[in-house]
Design a protein around this motif. Structure first.
Motif, PDB file in Angstrom:
ATOM      1  N   MET A   1       0.825  -1.207   0.000  1.00 28.62           N
ATOM      2  CA  MET A   1       0.000   0.000   0.000  1.00 28.62           C
ATOM      3  C   MET A   1       0.864   1.263   0.000  1.00 28.62           C
ATOM      4  O   MET A   1       0.572   2.238  -0.699  1.00 28.62           O
ATOM      5  N   LYS A   2       1.909   1.244   0.818  1.00 24.05           N
ATOM      6  CA  LYS A   2       2.797   2.408   0.860  1.00 24.05           C
ATOM      7  C   LYS A   2       3.428   2.642  -0.510  1.00 24.05           C
ATOM      8  O   LYS A   2       3.551   3.790  -0.953  1.00 24.05           O
ATOM      9  N   ASN A   3       3.818   1.560  -1.174  1.00 28.46           N
ATOM     10  CA  ASN A   3       4.445   1.685  -2.486  1.00 28.46           C
ATOM     11  C   ASN A   3       3.475   2.287  -3.501  1.00 28.46           C
ATOM     12  O   ASN A   3       3.849   3.135  -4.326  1.00 28.46           O
ATOM     13  N   THR A   4       2.193   1.890  -3.437  1.00 26.33           N
ATOM     14  CA  THR A   4       1.188   2.424  -4.354  1.00 26.33           C
ATOM     15  C   THR A   4       0.974   3.908  -4.121  1.00 26.33           C
ATOM     16  O   THR A   4       0.917   4.703  -5.068  1.00 26.33           O
ATOM     17  N   VAL A   5       0.860   4.293  -2.849  1.00 27.95           N
ATOM     18  CA  VAL A   5       0.659   5.705  -2.519  1.00 27.95           C
ATOM     19  C   VAL A   5       1.812   6.555  -3.038  1.00 27.95           C
ATOM     20  O   VAL A   5       1.612   7.658  -3.554  1.00 27.95           O
ATOM     21  N   GLU A   6       3.023   6.028  -2.940  1.00 29.80           N
ATOM     22  CA  GLU A   6       4.197   6.814  -3.295  1.00 29.80           C
ATOM     23  C   GLU A   6       4.517   6.789  -4.787  1.00 29.80           C
ATOM     24  O   GLU A   6       5.004   7.784  -5.338  1.00 29.80           O
ATOM     25  N   THR A   7       4.237   5.670  -5.450  1.00 25.16           N
ATOM     26  CA  THR A   7       4.672   5.541  -6.856  1.00 25.16           C
ATOM     27  C   THR A   7       3.536   5.654  -7.866  1.00 25.16           C
ATOM     28  O   THR A   7       3.715   6.220  -8.943  1.00 25.16           O
ATOM     29  N   THR A   8       2.371   5.061  -7.553  1.00 21.77           N
ATOM     30  CA  THR A   8       1.225   5.145  -8.474  1.00 21.77           C
ATOM     31  C   THR A   8      -0.030   5.541  -7.699  1.00 21.77           C
ATOM     32  O   THR A   8      -0.974   4.761  -7.583  1.00 21.77           O
ATOM     33  N   PRO A   9      -0.043   6.752  -7.147  1.00 24.05           N
ATOM     34  CA  PRO A   9      -1.150   7.181  -6.284  1.00 24.05           C
ATOM     35  C   PRO A   9      -2.524   7.148  -6.948  1.00 24.05           C
ATOM     36  O   PRO A   9      -3.537   6.912  -6.284  1.00 24.05           O
ATOM     37  N   SER A  10      -2.571   7.338  -8.258  1.00 20.18           N
ATOM     38  CA  SER A  10      -3.867   7.338  -8.943  1.00 20.18           C
ATOM     39  C   SER A  10      -4.532   5.963  -8.922  1.00 20.18           C
ATOM     40  O   SER A  10      -5.742   5.844  -9.158  1.00 20.18           O
ATOM     41  N   ASN A  11      -3.764   4.927  -8.665  1.00 10.62           N
ATOM     42  CA  ASN A  11      -4.315   3.572  -8.623  1.00 10.62           C
ATOM     43  C   ASN A  11      -4.773   3.149  -7.216  1.00 10.62           C
ATOM     44  O   ASN A  11      -5.348   2.074  -7.061  1.00 10.62           O
ATOM     45  N   PHE A  12      -4.475   3.985  -6.235  1.00  6.10           N
ATOM     46  CA  PHE A  12      -4.755   3.586  -4.855  1.00  6.10           C
ATOM     47  C   PHE A  12      -6.249   3.296  -4.649  1.00  6.10           C
ATOM     48  O   PHE A  12      -6.629   2.329  -3.991  1.00  6.10           O
ATOM     49  N   LEU A  13      -7.098   4.115  -5.217  1.00  7.21           N
ATOM     50  CA  LEU A  13      -8.538   3.956  -5.044  1.00  7.21           C
ATOM     51  C   LEU A  13      -9.037   2.622  -5.572  1.00  7.21           C
ATOM     52  O   LEU A  13      -9.874   1.959  -4.945  1.00  7.21           O
ATOM     53  N   ILE A  14      -8.506   2.178  -6.713  1.00  8.85           N
ATOM     54  CA  ILE A  14      -9.016   0.942  -7.318  1.00  8.85           C
ATOM     55  C   ILE A  14      -8.372  -0.302  -6.719  1.00  8.85           C
ATOM     56  O   ILE A  14      -8.891  -1.404  -6.847  1.00  8.85           O
ATOM     57  N   TYR A  15      -7.217  -0.120  -6.067  1.00  7.07           N
ATOM     58  CA  TYR A  15      -6.556  -1.261  -5.432  1.00  7.07           C
ATOM     59  C   TYR A  15      -7.037  -1.513  -4.003  1.00  7.07           C
ATOM     60  O   TYR A  15      -6.939  -2.628  -3.503  1.00  7.07           O
ATOM     61  N   ASN A  16      -7.538  -0.471  -3.350  1.00  6.26           N
ATOM     62  CA  ASN A  16      -7.813  -0.528  -1.914  1.00  6.26           C
ATOM     63  C   ASN A  16      -9.297  -0.740  -1.628  1.00  6.26           C
ATOM     64  O   ASN A  16     -10.158  -0.217  -2.336  1.00  6.26           O
ATOM     65  N   ASN A  17      -9.594  -1.506  -0.563  1.00 11.78           N
ATOM     66  CA  ASN A  17     -10.988  -1.760  -0.189  1.00 11.78           C
ATOM     67  C   ASN A  17     -11.656  -0.562   0.465  1.00 11.78           C
ATOM     68  O   ASN A  17     -12.872  -0.512   0.595  1.00 11.78           O
ATOM     69  N   GLY A  18     -10.854   0.391   0.933  1.00  7.28           N
ATOM     70  CA  GLY A  18     -11.420   1.581   1.554  1.00  7.28           C
ATOM     71  C   GLY A  18     -11.627   1.429   3.053  1.00  7.28           C
ATOM     72  O   GLY A  18     -11.239   0.430   3.661  1.00  7.28           O
ATOM     73  N   LEU A  19     -12.269   2.433   3.643  1.00  7.50           N
ATOM     74  CA  LEU A  19     -12.475   2.481   5.088  1.00  7.50           C
ATOM     75  C   LEU A  19     -13.955   2.379   5.433  1.00  7.50           C
ATOM     76  O   LEU A  19     -14.813   2.844   4.684  1.00  7.50           O
ATOM     77  N   THR A  20     -14.218   1.750   6.568  1.00 11.62           N
ATOM     78  CA  THR A  20     -15.560   1.772   7.153  1.00 11.62           C
ATOM     79  C   THR A  20     -15.431   2.423   8.512  1.00 11.62           C
ATOM     80  O   THR A  20     -14.653   1.954   9.363  1.00 11.62           O
ATOM     81  N   ILE A  21     -16.168   3.520   8.724  1.00 12.65           N
ATOM     82  CA  ILE A  21     -16.014   4.305   9.944  1.00 12.65           C
ATOM     83  C   ILE A  21     -17.372   4.502  10.616  1.00 12.65           C
ATOM     84  O   ILE A  21     -18.323   4.981   9.982  1.00 12.65           O
ATOM     85  N   LEU A  22     -17.447   4.106  11.884  1.00 16.86           N
ATOM     86  CA  LEU A  22     -18.639   4.388  12.679  1.00 16.86           C
ATOM     87  C   LEU A  22     -18.546   5.805  13.230  1.00 16.86           C
ATOM     88  O   LEU A  22     -17.463   6.245  13.631  1.00 16.86           O
ATOM     89  N   VAL A  23     -19.658   6.506  13.254  1.00 16.20           N
ATOM     90  CA  VAL A  23     -19.648   7.887  13.745  1.00 16.20           C
ATOM     91  C   VAL A  23     -20.801   8.105  14.720  1.00 16.20           C
ATOM     92  O   VAL A  23     -21.803   7.389  14.708  1.00 16.20           O
ATOM     93  N   ASN A  24     -20.633   9.127  15.557  1.00 15.44           N
ATOM     94  CA  ASN A  24     -21.695   9.487  16.494  1.00 15.44           C
ATOM     95  C   ASN A  24     -22.753  10.380  15.852  1.00 15.44           C
ATOM     96  O   ASN A  24     -23.923  10.307  16.196  1.00 15.44           O
ATOM     97  N   LYS A  25     -22.293  11.215  14.905  1.00 17.63           N
ATOM     98  CA  LYS A  25     -23.228  12.182  14.327  1.00 17.63           C
ATOM     99  C   LYS A  25     -22.784  12.571  12.926  1.00 17.63           C
ATOM    100  O   LYS A  25     -21.594  12.691  12.650  1.00 17.63           O
ATOM    101  N   ILE A  26     -23.749  12.719  12.025  1.00 19.37           N
ATOM    102  CA  ILE A  26     -23.484  13.196  10.661  1.00 19.37           C
ATOM    103  C   ILE A  26     -24.414  14.370  10.373  1.00 19.37           C
ATOM    104  O   ILE A  26     -25.635  14.246  10.495  1.00 19.37           O
ATOM    105  N   ASP A  27     -23.852  15.540  10.017  1.00 13.75           N
ATOM    106  CA  ASP A  27     -24.639  16.711   9.646  1.00 13.75           C
ATOM    107  C   ASP A  27     -24.281  17.118   8.224  1.00 13.75           C
ATOM    108  O   ASP A  27     -23.097  17.195   7.872  1.00 13.75           O
ATOM    109  N   GLU A  28     -25.288  17.351   7.406  1.00 16.15           N
ATOM    110  CA  GLU A  28     -25.049  17.830   6.051  1.00 16.15           C
ATOM    111  C   GLU A  28     -24.947  19.347   6.078  1.00 16.15           C
ATOM    112  O   GLU A  28     -25.875  20.046   6.512  1.00 16.15           O
ATOM    113  N   ILE A  29     -23.792  19.864   5.658  1.00 15.20           N
ATOM    114  CA  ILE A  29     -23.582  21.309   5.639  1.00 15.20           C
ATOM    115  C   ILE A  29     -24.008  21.881   4.299  1.00 15.20           C
ATOM    116  O   ILE A  29     -24.754  22.843   4.215  1.00 15.20           O
TER     117      ILE A  29
END
Length: 331
Positions: A1-29
């Motif tokens: 992952m570090k190598n992708t971020v540093e050498t081919t950053p445009s591919n990081f999105l398609i290579y990575n599963n992404g994040l799942t984050i629990l939150v207490n509150k979401i407000d649309e600004i």
């Protein structure tokens, strides 16, 4: 992952599963902006760690997908954490964290001063990525319990299996396992480690006996064998029979620091006999018969000296004090 971020950053999105984050509150600004409060990453910690450890700030085309989830239902929260992590390699202890034993132990530990025990839980619906400086690590607790209850081989060689194997897990985590018993065992481990550090820091001024002790404690796996040996000798330490090692705890609901101090006197008198345990720590603490015989030898040697200690003024006081501080559940 570090190598992708540093050498081919445009591919990081398609290579990575992404994040799942629990939150207490979401407000649309605005239509393209939201405001988040109280975040806890339940999937993607490795991703954030990799991005955060690169030497240079990632370029703007290094993107990652993120799911923000707001949920107040405890059951669904637990399922989100479990099901998300089933897609990736997670600690085996994660899936024991919700069983009744660990839940009860967490409750009991809340009554003990200045310690935190999470029981396999790494954070999520209740613990929003907290950092504790007084945490008793659950994996280390499992190793301590295994060793104290006469299985140093598992403590040293099968750490991960304790949480995966039902038989191993239930042998140390059951209705008999209490927070105060864990404190009793874990504080012994800490007292041994503290003694080892003291000897290491004073290495140039050690006596012959202290050099032998330090030499033993410097061998990998030696602490687990010593824990088992001391546990097997507890009847001699207390000068009374012990039917079940799980019954052992300190009489008062003390802090970890106080518990460690209580072990100092008994350790000073018995550590000179660790040479009896040397055969057990050869070849990676694997020869069960050799381990058993070494522990038996240690117990016989400490029993001989303790018989003298119990009738010698001054020395007797150390063990009388310790014996009064230790309580059996059946007392």
């Amino acid at each position: 992952m570090k190598n992708t971020v540093e050498t081919t950053p445009s591919n990081f999105l398609i290579y990575n599963n992404g994040l799942t984050i629990l939150v207490n509150k979401i407000d649309e600004i605005t239509s393209d902006k939201i405001k988040i409060k109280g975040m806890s990453i339940v999937n993607g910690a490795q991703t954030t760690g990799a991005i955060g450890s690169v030497l240079n700030r990632p370029r703007e085309n290094a993107l990652v997908s993120v799911r923000f989830i707001k949920c107040d239902d405890p059951k669904i929260l637990r399922d989100i954490i479990q099901f998300n992590n089933k897609q990736n390699v997670v600690a085996s202890s994660d899936f024991r964290s919700t069983d009744e034993i660990q839940t009860e132990l967490r409750r009991q530990f809340r009554e003990i001063p200045n310690v935190v025990y999470l029981g396999g839980r790494r954070g999520g619906s209740e613990d929003k990525i907290k950092r504790y400086n007084n945490l008793i690590p659950h994996d280390l607790v499992a190793q301590c319990l295994s060793a104290f209850h006469q299985d140093p081989n598992t403590a040293y060689n099968r750490k991960k299996e304790i949480w995966e194997n039902n038989a191993l897990y239930s042998s140390i985590f059951s209705e008999k396992t209490t927070a105060r018993h864990i404190l009793f065992v874990y504080s012994l481990f800490q007292a041994i480690e503290s003694k080892k550090d003291m000897l290491k820091n004073n290495k140039s001024n050690l006596s012959t006996s202290e050099k032998d002790i330090f030499e033993y404690l410097s061998i990998r796996g030696s602490t687990w064998v010593l824990l088992a040996a001391i546990a097997s000798s507890m009847d001699n330490f207390l000068n009374k029979p012990i039917k079940d090692l799980f019954s052992l705890k300190f009489d008062i609901n003390c802090s970890l620091e106080d518990a460690v101090t209580m072990w100092e006197g008994p350790l000073e008198i018995t550590l000179p006999f660790v040479s009896a345990l040397l055969p057990a720590v050869q070849n990676g603490v694997k020869a069960r018969e050799v381990i058993s015989n070494s522990i038996k030898d240690f117990k016989e040697k400490t029993a001989s000296i303790l018989k003298i200690v119990w009738v010698t003024p001054g020395l007797k006081d150390t063990f009388e004090k310790f014996s009064k501080e230790v309580k059996l559940t059946t007392d």
